[in-house]
Motif scaffolding. Structure first.
Motif, PDB file in Angstrom:
ATOM      1  N   ASP A  10      38.267  81.702 -36.379  1.00 56.81           N
ATOM      2  CA  ASP A  10      38.694  80.888 -37.527  1.00 56.81           C
ATOM      3  C   ASP A  10      37.925  79.569 -37.568  1.00 56.81           C
ATOM      4  O   ASP A  10      37.474  79.136 -38.631  1.00 56.81           O
ATOM      5  N   LEU A  11      37.784  78.933 -36.406  1.00 62.21           N
ATOM      6  CA  LEU A  11      37.027  77.677 -36.339  1.00 62.21           C
ATOM      7  C   LEU A  11      35.557  77.903 -36.660  1.00 62.21           C
ATOM      8  O   LEU A  11      34.946  77.129 -37.407  1.00 62.21           O
ATOM      9  N   LEU A  12      34.986  78.964 -36.105  1.00 64.26           N
ATOM     10  CA  LEU A  12      33.586  79.265 -36.384  1.00 64.26           C
ATOM     11  C   LEU A  12      33.373  79.524 -37.864  1.00 64.26           C
ATOM     12  O   LEU A  12      32.413  79.023 -38.465  1.00 64.26           O
ATOM     13  N   GLU A  13      34.265  80.272 -38.477  1.00 67.25           N
ATOM     14  CA  GLU A  13      34.139  80.559 -39.912  1.00 67.25           C
ATOM     15  C   GLU A  13      34.210  79.278 -40.740  1.00 67.25           C
ATOM     16  O   GLU A  13      33.454  79.105 -41.696  1.00 67.25           O
ATOM     17  N   THR A  14      35.081  78.359 -40.358  1.00 62.26           N
ATOM     18  CA  THR A  14      35.176  77.074 -41.054  1.00 62.26           C
ATOM     19  C   THR A  14      33.868  76.300 -40.938  1.00 62.26           C
ATOM     20  O   THR A  14      33.382  75.728 -41.922  1.00 62.26           O
ATOM     21  N   THR A 135      27.260  74.572 -32.840  1.00 62.30           N
ATOM     22  CA  THR A 135      27.361  74.830 -34.279  1.00 62.30           C
ATOM     23  C   THR A 135      27.968  73.634 -34.991  1.00 62.30           C
ATOM     24  O   THR A 135      27.496  73.229 -36.064  1.00 62.30           O
ATOM     25  N   ALA A 136      28.998  73.032 -34.402  1.00 60.61           N
ATOM     26  CA  ALA A 136      29.656  71.863 -34.997  1.00 60.61           C
ATOM     27  C   ALA A 136      28.725  70.662 -35.016  1.00 60.61           C
ATOM     28  O   ALA A 136      28.655  69.934 -36.018  1.00 60.61           O
ATOM     29  N   LEU A 137      28.006  70.438 -33.931  1.00 64.11           N
ATOM     30  CA  LEU A 137      27.078  69.303 -33.857  1.00 64.11           C
ATOM     31  C   LEU A 137      26.070  69.354 -34.989  1.00 64.11           C
ATOM     32  O   LEU A 137      25.874  68.378 -35.724  1.00 64.11           O
ATOM     33  N   HIS A 138      25.438  70.513 -35.153  1.00 66.17           N
ATOM     34  CA  HIS A 138      24.400  70.621 -36.172  1.00 66.17           C
ATOM     35  C   HIS A 138      24.971  70.682 -37.591  1.00 66.17           C
ATOM     36  O   HIS A 138      24.250  70.381 -38.543  1.00 66.17           O
TER      37      HIS A 138
END
Length: 152
Positions: A10-14, A135-138
Protein backbone atom coordinates in the motif's frame (compact mmCIF):
# COMPACT_ATOMS: atom_id res chain seq x y z
CA UNK A 1 0.70 -12.62 2.23
CA UNK A 2 1.35 -11.15 5.65
CA UNK A 3 -0.33 -7.98 6.84
CA UNK A 4 3.10 -6.34 6.91
CA UNK A 5 3.60 -6.94 3.22
CA UNK A 6 0.09 -5.73 2.39
CA UNK A 7 0.89 -2.52 4.27
CA UNK A 8 4.25 -2.30 2.48
CA UNK A 9 2.58 -2.65 -0.91
CA UNK A 10 0.00 0.00 0.00
CA UNK A 11 2.83 2.40 0.87
CA UNK A 12 4.76 1.50 -2.26
CA UNK A 13 1.69 2.04 -4.42
CA UNK A 14 1.16 5.47 -2.84
CA UNK A 15 4.76 6.42 -3.59
CA UNK A 16 4.52 5.19 -7.18
CA UNK A 17 1.31 7.19 -7.62
CA UNK A 18 3.37 10.22 -6.59
CA UNK A 19 5.75 9.52 -9.47
CA UNK A 20 2.80 9.19 -11.83
CA UNK A 21 1.54 12.59 -10.68
CA UNK A 22 5.01 14.09 -11.15
CA UNK A 23 5.24 12.96 -14.78
CA UNK A 24 1.58 13.40 -15.72
CA UNK A 25 0.97 15.30 -18.93
CA UNK A 26 4.64 15.94 -19.72
CA UNK A 27 6.31 15.56 -23.10
CA UNK A 28 9.50 13.54 -23.53
CA UNK A 29 11.36 16.88 -23.66
CA UNK A 30 9.99 17.84 -20.25
CA UNK A 31 10.66 14.37 -18.86
CA UNK A 32 14.31 14.67 -19.98
CA UNK A 33 14.78 18.19 -18.61
CA UNK A 34 17.51 18.49 -15.98
CA UNK A 35 17.00 21.38 -13.56
CA UNK A 36 20.68 21.89 -12.76
CA UNK A 37 24.17 20.49 -12.38
CA UNK A 38 24.35 17.12 -10.60
CA UNK A 39 20.57 16.73 -10.77
CA UNK A 40 18.44 14.16 -12.61
CA UNK A 41 15.53 14.37 -14.99
CA UNK A 42 12.15 12.91 -14.16
CA UNK A 43 12.77 10.11 -16.67
CA UNK A 44 16.04 9.20 -14.97
CA UNK A 45 14.43 9.27 -11.53
CA UNK A 46 11.67 6.90 -12.63
CA UNK A 47 14.06 4.54 -14.43
CA UNK A 48 16.44 4.52 -11.48
CA UNK A 49 13.75 3.90 -8.87
CA UNK A 50 12.25 1.05 -10.89
CA UNK A 51 15.65 -0.52 -11.48
CA UNK A 52 16.83 -0.03 -7.92
CA UNK A 53 13.60 -1.33 -6.40
CA UNK A 54 13.73 -4.44 -8.58
CA UNK A 55 17.38 -4.94 -7.54
CA UNK A 56 16.80 -4.67 -3.78
CA UNK A 57 13.64 -6.79 -3.76
CA UNK A 58 14.78 -9.35 -6.30
CA UNK A 59 18.54 -9.60 -6.53
CA UNK A 60 19.21 -9.03 -2.85
CA UNK A 61 16.13 -10.05 -0.83
CA UNK A 62 14.97 -12.90 -3.06
CA UNK A 63 18.15 -14.06 -4.85
CA UNK A 64 16.48 -13.47 -8.23
CA UNK A 65 19.07 -11.84 -10.53
CA UNK A 66 17.86 -8.98 -12.72
CA UNK A 67 21.11 -8.32 -14.60
CA UNK A 68 20.59 -4.67 -13.73
CA UNK A 69 22.64 -2.06 -15.56
CA UNK A 70 22.59 0.76 -13.01
CA UNK A 71 24.51 3.23 -15.15
CA UNK A 72 21.98 2.83 -17.99
CA UNK A 73 19.24 4.07 -15.66
CA UNK A 74 20.99 7.44 -15.60
CA UNK A 75 21.24 7.62 -19.39
CA UNK A 76 17.57 7.20 -20.36
CA UNK A 77 16.27 9.77 -22.81
CA UNK A 78 13.24 10.18 -25.02
CA UNK A 79 10.85 8.02 -23.03
CA UNK A 80 7.17 8.90 -22.98
CA UNK A 81 4.94 9.22 -19.96
CA UNK A 82 3.35 5.91 -20.95
CA UNK A 83 6.72 4.14 -21.11
CA UNK A 84 7.71 5.50 -17.69
CA UNK A 85 4.38 4.46 -16.21
CA UNK A 86 5.01 0.97 -17.57
CA UNK A 87 8.33 0.89 -15.68
CA UNK A 88 6.48 1.85 -12.49
CA UNK A 89 3.79 -0.76 -13.15
CA UNK A 90 6.39 -3.47 -13.80
CA UNK A 91 8.20 -2.60 -10.57
CA UNK A 92 4.98 -2.76 -8.57
CA UNK A 93 3.92 -6.04 -10.17
CA UNK A 94 7.32 -7.53 -9.40
CA UNK A 95 7.16 -6.28 -5.79
CA UNK A 96 3.70 -7.80 -5.29
CA UNK A 97 4.68 -11.15 -6.77
CA UNK A 98 7.95 -11.27 -4.83
CA UNK A 99 6.44 -10.36 -1.47
CA UNK A 100 3.57 -12.79 -2.01
CA UNK A 101 5.91 -15.70 -2.67
CA UNK A 102 9.14 -14.94 -0.81
CA UNK A 103 10.50 -17.63 1.49
CA UNK A 104 10.43 -16.16 5.03
CA UNK A 105 13.88 -17.65 5.67
CA UNK A 106 15.28 -15.21 3.10
CA UNK A 107 14.15 -12.28 5.23
CA UNK A 108 16.59 -12.96 8.06
CA UNK A 109 19.45 -14.35 5.97
CA UNK A 110 22.46 -12.06 5.58
CA UNK A 111 23.21 -11.34 1.95
CA UNK A 112 26.56 -10.01 0.76
CA UNK A 113 26.24 -6.98 -1.48
CA UNK A 114 27.87 -6.69 -4.90
CA UNK A 115 31.53 -5.92 -5.15
CA UNK A 116 32.23 -2.25 -4.55
CA UNK A 117 29.35 -1.66 -2.15
CA UNK A 118 30.92 -0.68 1.19
CA UNK A 119 27.99 -1.80 3.32
CA UNK A 120 28.16 -4.97 5.33
CA UNK A 121 25.97 -7.88 4.28
CA UNK A 122 22.31 -7.00 4.80
CA UNK A 123 19.25 -9.04 5.67
CA UNK A 124 16.45 -9.61 3.21
CA UNK A 125 14.24 -7.48 5.46
CA UNK A 126 16.75 -4.62 5.32
CA UNK A 127 16.83 -4.83 1.51
CA UNK A 128 13.03 -4.74 1.27
CA UNK A 129 12.82 -1.73 3.60
CA UNK A 130 15.65 0.01 1.76
CA UNK A 131 13.76 -0.32 -1.53
CA UNK A 132 10.81 1.55 0.02
CA UNK A 133 13.03 4.18 1.64
CA UNK A 134 14.95 4.77 -1.59
CA UNK A 135 11.71 5.09 -3.56
CA UNK A 136 10.44 7.71 -1.07
CA UNK A 137 13.69 9.68 -1.15
CA UNK A 138 13.67 10.03 -4.91
CA UNK A 139 9.95 10.85 -4.98
CA UNK A 140 10.83 14.08 -3.19
CA UNK A 141 13.38 14.79 -5.92
CA UNK A 142 10.79 14.06 -8.61
CA UNK A 143 8.22 16.34 -7.00
CA UNK A 144 10.72 19.20 -6.75
CA UNK A 145 11.82 18.66 -10.35
CA UNK A 146 8.20 18.85 -11.50
CA UNK A 147 7.68 22.05 -9.50
CA UNK A 148 10.79 23.59 -11.06
CA UNK A 149 9.65 22.55 -14.56
CA UNK A 150 6.21 24.08 -14.01
CA UNK A 151 7.72 27.35 -12.72
CA UNK A 152 10.54 27.82 -15.25
Amino acid sequence: MSTHFRDYLDLLETLLDGYRESIHGLSPEALDWVPGKDMNSLAVLVAHVAGSGRFWLGDIANNDPSNRNRSAEFQVRGLTESELNRKLDDFFTYARETLTNIDPAKLSALIPLPSGDPREPVSGTWAILHALDHTALHLGHAQLTRQLWDQR
